[in-house]
Design a protein around this motif. Structure first.
Motif, short mmCIF file in Angstrom:
data_model
loop_
_atom_site.label_atom_id
_atom_site.label_comp_id
_atom_site.label_asym_id
_atom_site.label_seq_id
_atom_site.Cartn_x
_atom_site.Cartn_y
_atom_site.Cartn_z
N ARG A 1 47.79 63.95 5.85
CA ARG A 1 46.51 64.23 6.49
C ARG A 1 45.57 64.89 5.48
O ARG A 1 46.00 65.60 4.58
N THR B 1 45.46 69.59 22.91
CA THR B 1 46.20 70.64 22.20
C THR B 1 47.49 70.91 22.97
O THR B 1 47.45 71.18 24.17
N ASP C 1 46.71 64.16 19.09
CA ASP C 1 45.49 64.08 18.29
C ASP C 1 44.62 62.90 18.72
O ASP C 1 43.39 63.00 18.79
N PHE D 1 41.42 68.02 10.74
CA PHE D 1 41.54 68.66 12.04
C PHE D 1 41.11 70.12 11.89
O PHE D 1 41.09 70.66 10.78
N GLN E 1 52.57 64.75 18.08
CA GLN E 1 51.32 65.30 17.56
C GLN E 1 50.29 64.20 17.32
O GLN E 1 49.10 64.37 17.60
N ASP E 2 50.75 63.06 16.82
CA ASP E 2 49.84 61.93 16.63
C ASP E 2 49.20 61.51 17.96
O ASP E 2 48.00 61.20 18.02
N ARG F 1 51.78 66.40 9.47
CA ARG F 1 50.74 66.16 10.48
C ARG F 1 49.51 67.03 10.26
O ARG F 1 48.51 66.88 10.95
N ARG F 2 49.57 67.95 9.30
CA ARG F 2 48.42 68.74 8.91
C ARG F 2 48.51 69.01 7.41
O ARG F 2 49.61 69.13 6.85
N THR G 1 45.94 56.11 16.53
CA THR G 1 46.40 57.47 16.23
C THR G 1 46.13 57.75 14.75
O THR G 1 45.77 56.84 13.99
#
Length: 261
Positions: A253, A149, A144, A258, A140-141, A220-221, A30
Motif C-alpha cells: 500500500r 472501519t 477498505d 489511507f 481489511q481489503d 495492508r498499510r 478492493t
C-alpha cells in the motif's frame, strides 16, 4: 486464547461485513489489484478448503496441491474460477462450511503433531494462526472497499505472534539474508494488554499497537501511516519489508493511501 475458537470468530466477523451486500457492492474493486469483494471471499474459501484437507485428509491434500507447490498463484487463480461461478449466497455458505470444517479439523489434531502445508509441515496452531492472518488481510481489503472501519479485539494477539514468528519471510521476499540477531517485539492489544516476543535485552526492537503491527505484516498499510516505532538499524529495515506470508511481496500500500491510524 483458544486459537481455533478465535479462528471461527474472526471468520464470522468477516462474514458480517459481506452480509446483505448488493450485487454492485460484491463487484466493488478492493485495494488488491484485480480483485473484487467476491474474489476476496472466494480466495478465503479456497484457502479454508486446503486447511481442512491438510488436517483431516493429508493424502487428498497432497494430491490437491501438487500443482500449487509448483505455481501457487496459478493454482489459486484456477481454483477461484469455480468459486466465482457460484452465486454470492452459495459462495458465502460454502466458505462458512469450509472455514468451520478447517477450524474443527485443526483442533482435532494432536497439538505436538504437524499437518502438511505448501512448503513445510506446520503445527496445527500455527496453520490456524496463518488462517487468521488470511482473514485479517483479506477482511481489511473488504472493509477498505466498503469504506468501513472494523472493531478489532484481542484476538489480534494471534496475528502479532504470527507476524513475529514469520520475520524472515520479508527478507526472503526481497532476496536478503535474514539477520541472526533476535528481535524484540512489544505490542499493545485493543484492551491494553501487552504482548512481548523475543529476548528482553535485544537491541533491535519494535513497539506500538498490535493492530498496526498486523496491518504492517499483512501489508495492508504502509509503515508511514502506522504508529510503530523501531529501535535499531535492522529493526527499522525490517519495518520496510515485513510480511507474514511467503512469496513475492507485491506492491503493498502507498503512503497516505489511507488515513493515518
Amino acid at each position: 486464547m483458544n486459537t481455533y475458537d478465535d479462528l471461527i470468530a474472526d471468520g464470522d466477523d468477516i462474514e458480517t461485513l459481506v452480509t446483505g451486500l448488493s450485487p454492485a457492492q460484491w463487484s466493488l474493486d478492493t485495494p488488491a489489484p484485480g480483485w473484487t469483494i467476491k474474489h476476496q471471499i472466494a480466495h478465503l474459501a479456497f484457502v479454508s478448503h486446503l486447511a481442512a484437507l491438510s488436517a483431516s485428509q493429508p493424502e487428498a491434500f497432497a494430491d490437491h496441491v501438487a500443482d500449487a507447490k509448483r505455481d501457487f498463484q496459478a493454482a489459486v487463480n484456477n481454483a477461484l474460477t469455480a468459486y466465482l461461478a457460484l452465486s454470492t449466497d452459495s459462495l458465502v455458505d460454502k466458505w462458512r462450511q469450509e472455514r468451520n470444517a478447517a477450524a474443527k479439523a485443526l483442533a482435532a489434531v494432536e497439538p505436538t503433531a504437524t499437518v502438511p502445508w505448501l512448503v513445510t509441515p506446520l503445527p496445527p496452531s500455527v496453520l490456524a494462526a496463518a488462517g487468521m492472518m488470511e482473514l485479517f488481510g483479506h477482511g481489511q481489503d473488504i472493509a477498505d472497499a466498503l469504506g468501513q472501519t472494523r472493531e478489532l479485539t484481542d484476538r489480534i494477539g494471534h496475528l502479532a505472534w504470527f507476524g513475529f514468528r514469520t520475520r524472515d519471510f520479508g527478507y526472503h521476499a526481497h532476496g536478503l539474508t535474514p539477520p541472526t540477531e533476535e528481535f524484540r517485539v512489544e505490542v499493545t492489544g485493543p484492551s491494553g494488554v501487552v504482548w512481548e516476543f523475543g529476548p528482553a535485552d535485544a537491541t533491535q526492537r519494535v513497539t506500538g499497537p498490535a493492530v498496526d503491527f498486523a496491518l504492517l505484516v499483512s501489508r495492508r498499510r504502509h509503515r508511514d501511516d502506522l504508529s510503530l516505532i523501531a529501535q535499531g538499524e535492522e529493526a527499522d529495515r525490517w519495518l520496510d519489508i515485513a510480511q507474514a506470508y511467503r512469496g513475492p511481496a507485491g506492491a503493498g500500500r502507498r503512503p497516505g493511501q489511507f488515513a493515518k491510524r
